[in-house]
Scaffold this active site. Structure first.
Site, PDB file in Angstrom:
ATOM      1  N   HIS A  48       0.827  -1.210   0.000  1.00  0.00           N
ATOM      2  CA  HIS A  48       0.000   0.000   0.000  1.00  0.00           C
ATOM      3  C   HIS A  48       0.864   1.264   0.000  1.00  0.00           C
ATOM      4  O   HIS A  48       1.275   1.752   1.052  1.00  0.00           O
ATOM      5  CB  HIS A  48      -0.893  -0.046   1.252  1.00  0.00           C
TER       6      HIS A  48
ATOM      7  N   ASN B  47      -5.208   6.122  -6.919  1.00  0.00           N
ATOM      8  CA  ASN B  47      -5.835   7.445  -6.787  1.00  0.00           C
ATOM      9  C   ASN B  47      -4.891   8.568  -7.215  1.00  0.00           C
ATOM     10  O   ASN B  47      -4.557   9.468  -6.461  1.00  0.00           O
ATOM     11  CB  ASN B  47      -6.351   7.670  -5.358  1.00  0.00           C
TER      12      ASN B  47
ATOM     13  N   ASP C  96       1.349   2.420   4.045  1.00  0.00           N
ATOM     14  CA  ASP C  96       0.343   3.423   3.664  1.00  0.00           C
ATOM     15  C   ASP C  96       1.035   4.766   3.421  1.00  0.00           C
ATOM     16  O   ASP C  96       0.629   5.810   3.925  1.00  0.00           O
ATOM     17  CB  ASP C  96      -0.749   3.540   4.731  1.00  0.00           C
TER      18      ASP C  96
END
Lengths: 340, 440
Positions: free
Chosen positions: B61, B95, B308
């Site tokens: 991620h 994204n 992340d």
């Protein structure tokens, strides 16, 4: 040559600015000092005595949200203290051209403003301003966080009516969740020894599990919430709460939480009714309650000026008794050590 | 070229190996590993005494921000940061601007990641689950898979409509493609800036309730059970979400989950006076949640650790709390945080630490990574970690373009020293010079 000049400027700037961003961060002694000084300023203004001027300082008035009373009140306070003000509003400022808040604050810092009074829609924006301004910042309302001078004005008003804050029961009624006035008042009153109650529907007050870090007890029923109260502070109900589905209708809210002749029976007979304004008459307050001799709403407005004088005076680190000890970084460090 | 990693603690969860020995790489591949190896004719020798020799770390991620948000990060700066963090394979999120919903964008990512300036790290793209991550129409997932995506996700814009999600899952079952799901009911979380609780009530910030996460995790687990689609729950933060995953696993649903270091090292009180570096999504929760996170890491309910890595420019972070973006960079701190907060505290053994940072994420996303077995990775992927190196993290000395991190100034015990992907792609300044020998 240049170097020496720069160092002397730095020396002059070395003192830590005093900010008034949140009542939550003040000690009881500081609150007492502010309230004493407010009362003193009030006496001087009303008796027409001389008011010590704070000198040639310019206070920036940065209002990103609409405000009538707070802005006028700060203007009046500055005027009495001989300060100049420079006005900014969101519509006319470079913020409307996409400048970040940080850059706006930095610009005002280098425009050599001496202090900043700011209102902004975001909680914590005053903290951000204080981080970058390098001079005193007075929070005139940041989102749903705090509105310190409102709480000081309310406290002065209660003091005048009751003589003391210690031991009083104060019920804050209405949309507590979204109210900076409620938060500042709760902190101030509880630090001064009052018992604070939050009264309102479950959708508009923090749930009892979440109240842990706010000083107050939650009530959802008006009768038990204001039972035996010495002071009732009504909050303004925003119309948006209906659209957000937090309330069914204004009518239903008024039926459950309006302060009027009938509901006031539950409070003490000499209970003081307050409201930060602007009032939705017939919603949170009816005319009888708003205009009765129990109402202190006009006193709140007037006292707002004197506490703002005290606040401006306090952040500049001087009072009418002569120059106060300016906190230098060294001194405050020593203090911290002592406290330990 | 023959490279010897000498006298380290070899940890390979894919083969359940944990012993002190040596590892030999030749022609970009691991050729030999054991307590005794043929050390003859080694061209270079790294003395790894006291250090771990592990499969290259795998990050499921990461936000590389390219294309479209190059002021925050680029594929080049992001892969360099990954190499410095010990990662040899990273999954990049869709994204971007535009979102990764067409095969040509996947080609672009893979091309850029393979360029010589990049960090030498394998980039495994994750494609958008719905077109423009709009949550309505399913992306051309078959073409995207052919182009090289390893999973599909709508990241921070999770599909709200359960019917759309069901159909997307059916499609992914057919394509044998895992879905990575950020779980958030956006009606419940709307306008929220931090965990809904005592701290948000005090600061006057709108809260993100734990139910916003719990409900979506439950929905996705139930849909995984009914469709058979493999779901990887991204960055869990609530005890409820973890319990839901535990239950789903018990029922046999193909569900896995990850956690970010933020959620096993911090709680909502750290926000303090509106410190925007602690603004994360999902938000930092409470001590109760943190305790369950540690327990679930230990018992294996939480499968892996993801950085992340979410870079944002300084001007975006230095804003009022409500307006600041969610997330923090993490590629260069994850090893330090994990060892400091988990391994050295006895939550994870060294072998389990490496499993959660390398082998397990590779298995979940079926990547050719996370193992030291010869021939099972395209090139030898090896990370050397000094578990006892104490250091202070300085955000101004990183490869990432962004500095949004709550760990600035934090003291860690444990640091990546060397990263190999075929050959050395990162050597830490703290790796002692005398420990490296180049033979004539």
């Amino acid at each position: 040559m240049v170097r020496t000049r720069l160092s002397s400027i730095k020396k002059g700037r070395a003192k830590l600015p005093r900010n008034l961003t949140a009542i939550r961060l003040l000690h009881k002694e500081e609150i007492c000092e502010l309230l004493d000084s407010s009362a003193d300023f009030k006496a001087r203004v009303i008796d027409g005595k001389a008011i010590p001027s704070l000198g040639k300082k310019v206070v920036g008035m940065l209002f990103f949200e609409n405000s009538t009373r707070t802005r006028v009140s700060f203007e009046q306070a500055a005027h009495y203290l001989g300060l100049k003000t420079a006005n900014f509003s969101a519509a006319g400022s470079s913020m409307s051209k996409g400048e970040t808040l940080k850059d706006t604050i930095l610009t005002l810092r280098y425009e050599r403003l001496d202090a900043l009074v700011m209102r902004h829609r975001a909680s914590g924006s005053a903290t951000l301003a204080a981080r970058y301004f390098n001079g005193p910042v007075l929070n005139a309302g940041d989102g749903q966080h705090e509105h310190p001078t409102q709480a000081l004005g309310d406290a002065l008003t209660i003091l005048e009516r009751k003589g003391s804050l210690d031991g009083l029961t104060v019920s804050i009624v209405g949309d507590v969740e979204h109210s900076r006035v409620a938060r500042s008042n709760a902190w101030l009153l509880s630090k001064m020894g009052a018992e604070v109650r939050f009264v309102g529907p479950r959708t508009l007050v923090p749930t009892p599990q979440h109240i842990g870090m706010l000083p107050g007890e939650v009530f959802h029923d008006l009768q038990s919430g204001i039972q035996g109260a010495d002071v009732i502070i009504c909050l303004r109900l925003q119309k948006e709460r209906m659209q957000e589905g937090m309330l069914s209708s204004i009518g239903e809210y008024a039926k459950l939480y309006q302060i009027n002749r009938d509901t006031l029976r539950y409070a003490k007979p000499d209970c003081v009714v307050m409201h930060p304004g602007p009032i939705n008459r017939g919603v949170e307050l009816d005319d009888a309650a708003a205009d009765s001799e129990r109402s202190a709403i006009t006193a709140q407005i007037e006292n707002g000026i004197f506490v703002r004088m005290a606040a401006l005076n306090w952040v500049f680190g001087e009072n009418d008794m002569g120059p106060r000890a300016v906190e230098t970084p060294d001194k405050s460090a020593k203090k911290a050590v002592k406290a330990k | 070229m023959k490279t010897l990693l000498k006298n380290g603690r070899i940890l390979d969860p894919s083969q359940e190996l944990d012993f002190v020995g040596h590892l030999v790489m030749e022609m970009d591949q691991v050729v030999e590993m054991g307590p005794r190896v043929n050390m003859d004719e080694c061209d270079e020798v790294y003395d790894c005494t006291g250090m771990w020799i592990a499969p290259g770390l795998v990050d499921p991620h990461v936000h590389l921000r390219e294309p479209g948000q190059e002021d925050r990060e680029t594929i080049i700066s992001g892969t360099q940061a990954a190499a410095a963090g010990g990662y040899t394979t990273i999954c990049c999120m869709p994204n971007t601007n535009p979102p990764l919903d067409t095969p040509s964008l996947i080609d672009f990512i893979l091309d850029r990641a393979a360029s010589p300036e990049a960090g030498g790290v394998f980039v495994a793209p994750v494609g958008a689950l719905t077109k423009a991550m709009g949550g309505q129409e399913i992306s051309e997932l078959a073409s995207l898979k052919k182009a090289g995506i390893v999973a599909a996700s709508d990241e921070g814009y999770p599909v709200q409509n359960s019917l759309v999600m069901t159909r997307a899952m059916e499609m992914c079952v057919q394509l044998d493609l895992p879905i990575m799901a950020h779980c958030e009911d956006q009606n419940l979380s709307a306008g929220g800036a931090m965990n809904e609780g005592a701290v948000s009530a005090m600061l006057g910030l709108r809260g993100i309730p734990r139910t916003a996460e719990d409900i979506m995790v439950a929905r996705n687990c139930l849909l995984a059970l009914s469709t058979g689609c493999q779901i990887h729950i991204m960055r869990v933060s609530t005890w409820g979400a973890v319990e839901m995953v535990r239950q789903a696993k018990y029922l046999g649903a193909p569900v896995t989950c990850e956690i970010s270091p933020l959620h096993f090292s911090f709680i909502d009180e750290m926000v303090g006076e509106f410190d925007t570096t602690f603004k994360t999504l999902p938000p930092l929760r409470t001590q109760v949640d943190l305790d369950i996170m540690l327990q679930s890491l230990s018992d294996g309910t939480i499968d892996c650790i993801a950085s992340d890595h979410s870079p944002y420019a300084s001007h975006e972070v230095e804003a009022p709390f409500e307006e600041a973006p969610f997330g923090a960079v993490g590629l260069e701190t994850t090893v330090g945080v994990t060892l400091t907060y988990l391994t050295h505290k006895g939550i994870l053994s060294p072998l389990e630490t490496i499993r959660k940072l390398s082998t397990k994420p590779a298995q979940i996303l079926r990547l050719e990574a996370g193992t030291l077995k010869p021939g099972e990775t395209p090139v030898a992927q090896v990370t050397v970690i000094d578990p006892d190196h104490e250091w202070t993290f300085d955000r101004n000395k990183t490869f990432s373009k962004s500095k949004n991190t709550p760990y600035h100034g934090a003291k860690f015990k444990g640091k990546t020293m060397l990263t190999f992907s075929g050959n050395e792609i990162y050597r830490d300044a703290f790796f002692p010079q005398e420990r490296y020998r180049l033979q004539d």
